[in-house]
Design a protein around this motif. Structure first.
Motif, short mmCIF file in Angstrom:
data_model
loop_
_atom_site.label_atom_id
_atom_site.label_comp_id
_atom_site.label_asym_id
_atom_site.label_seq_id
_atom_site.Cartn_x
_atom_site.Cartn_y
_atom_site.Cartn_z
N VAL A 35 4.87 3.79 2.63
CA VAL A 35 4.57 2.52 2.06
C VAL A 35 4.18 1.28 3.47
N TRP A 36 3.14 0.52 2.77
CA TRP A 36 3.12 -0.63 3.87
C TRP A 36 3.10 -1.65 2.96
N ARG A 37 2.82 -2.93 4.29
CA ARG A 37 3.50 -3.95 3.22
C ARG A 37 2.23 -5.15 4.74
N ARG A 38 0.93 -5.45 3.64
CA ARG A 38 -0.59 -6.25 4.76
C ARG A 38 0.65 -7.54 4.84
N LYS A 39 0.51 -7.57 6.83
CA LYS A 39 0.64 -8.35 7.48
C LYS A 39 -0.19 -10.06 7.14
N LEU A 46 0.79 -1.30 0.26
CA LEU A 46 -0.17 -0.01 0.28
C LEU A 46 0.77 1.43 -0.28
N VAL A 47 0.44 2.36 -0.10
CA VAL A 47 1.48 3.21 -1.05
C VAL A 47 0.45 4.39 -1.24
N LEU A 48 0.20 5.29 0.10
CA LEU A 48 -0.15 6.61 0.61
C LEU A 48 0.80 7.37 0.31
N ALA A 49 0.36 8.56 -0.15
CA ALA A 49 0.99 10.12 -0.48
C ALA A 49 -0.05 10.99 0.09
N THR A 50 -0.30 11.64 1.20
CA THR A 50 -1.00 13.16 1.87
C THR A 50 -0.55 13.86 1.70
N PRO A 51 -0.57 15.29 1.34
CA PRO A 51 -0.10 16.56 1.75
C PRO A 51 -0.08 16.84 2.73
N CYS A 52 -0.97 15.89 4.48
CA CYS A 52 -1.63 16.81 5.45
C CYS A 52 -2.61 18.34 5.53
N THR A 53 -3.23 18.96 4.16
CA THR A 53 -3.70 19.65 4.48
C THR A 53 -5.34 19.87 4.24
N TRP A 54 -5.26 19.46 5.78
CA TRP A 54 -6.67 18.79 6.62
C TRP A 54 -7.36 20.77 6.73
N GLY A 99 -1.73 -2.61 13.16
CA GLY A 99 -2.25 -3.81 14.02
C GLY A 99 -2.82 -4.69 12.15
N THR A 100 -2.88 -4.28 11.02
CA THR A 100 -2.83 -5.20 9.64
C THR A 100 -1.82 -5.02 8.60
N PHE A 101 -0.51 -4.20 8.46
CA PHE A 101 0.60 -3.95 7.44
C PHE A 101 1.66 -3.11 9.00
N ASP A 102 3.11 -3.62 8.08
CA ASP A 102 4.11 -3.68 8.53
C ASP A 102 4.24 -2.19 7.69
N LEU A 103 4.63 -1.40 8.35
CA LEU A 103 5.33 0.06 7.42
C LEU A 103 6.77 -0.76 7.05
#
Length: 266
Positions: free
Chosen positions: A238-242, A175-183, A208-212
């Motif tokens: 970047v996260w890997r599903r456990k 899982l690849v997440l990109a966010t500018p955190c502009t809430w 709990g379900t992904f490794d960073l």
């Protein structure tokens, strides 16, 4: 969700953002800073955060007008791009079908320049569909790679997507997440914002379900007019599903330190 992403103005800006050449975005003679040039190609660069190699099924959530989905199709046997905007999906499908798409680059006032967007290559393994990232159907399936760039902080209820991600990503998938955190309250009610830093919130919800695997930053540049640009940095994770079990924050502590942070070079 705001209807702003259905407007011709935003479709034109995103076609330039995703498919415009450097000379289209930063014309010659502008004496542009090196940092602006280094911020081009964001939709291509975020996909490179996946571990190199081939995969079966890829999903691009919040795909906008489709460039990242095209890039994912280089290494995935099948790719699906989903966006809430009907206008964005219509543009992405036009390009996927091999047709050119004319759009307007705003210079200033009423002055515009007509440009043409083209797909970077033919991609028969790529499909697009309109959909809501907060309410994805169970029939969508499961994926080896899921990409979501600059999506989380534009969702009214981002927790709904985070809760769905474990069932979207195959065991061992990424899982690849990109966010500018502009809430912004224009998109997300303040009660649905993270209480602290966005990264801590993601680590708590996904740990709990992904490794960073990796964490870093990617800059991006959106041209609005000849003299007005949005220059922003997105936090990349970047996260890997456990395979199973629960991994709390303590087990991730070695990855939460500054020494574990990597910054991609554009």
């Amino acid at each position: 969700m705001s209807a702003v992403y259905e407007t011709t103005k935003l479709v034109d800006e995103y076609l330039l953002f995703h498919y415009g050449a450097e000379a289209d975005i930063l014309p010659e003679g502008g004496n542009w800073p090196a940092e602006m040039r280094a911020s081009l190609g964001f939709a291509e660069r975020t996909v490179k955060w996946f571990t190199p190699g081939n995969a079966r099924h890829g999903l691009d959530l919040g795909c906008a007008v489709g460039r990242s989905a095209f890039e994912m199709s280089r290494d995935c046997a099948e790719v699906t791009g989903i966006d809430f905007s009907h206008a964005f999906i219509a543009a992405a499908e036009t390009l996927r079908d091999g047709r050119e798409l004319s759009y307007q680059r705003l210079e200033e006032g009423r002055l515009k320049t007509t440009l043409t967007a083209r797909a970077p290559f033919a991609a028969e393994n790529l499909t697009f569909q309109q959909g809501d990232a907060m309410s994805l159907p169970e029939s969508l399936g499961i994926f080896d790679r899921v990409h979501a760039a600059n999506l989380l902080c534009r969702l009214p209820e981002p927790e709904r997507l985070l809760a769905r991600l474990p069932s979207l990503v195959e065991t061992g998938g990424e899982l690849v997440l990109a966010t500018p955190c502009t809430w912004l309250e224009d998109f997300t009610p303040i009660g649905n914002w993270p209480e602290g830093e966005t990264f801590d919130w993601l680590a708590d919800r996904l740990g709990g379900t992904f490794d960073l695997l990796r964490r870093g930053e990617e800059p991006f540049l959106i041209r609005e007019t000849a003299r007005k640009f949005q220059w922003t940095r997105s936090m990349m994770t970047v996260w890997r599903r456990k395979e199973g079990g629960h991994c709390g924050r303590a087990a991730m502590s070695s990855l939460l330190t500054p020494s574990a942070t990597t910054v991609s070079q554009a």
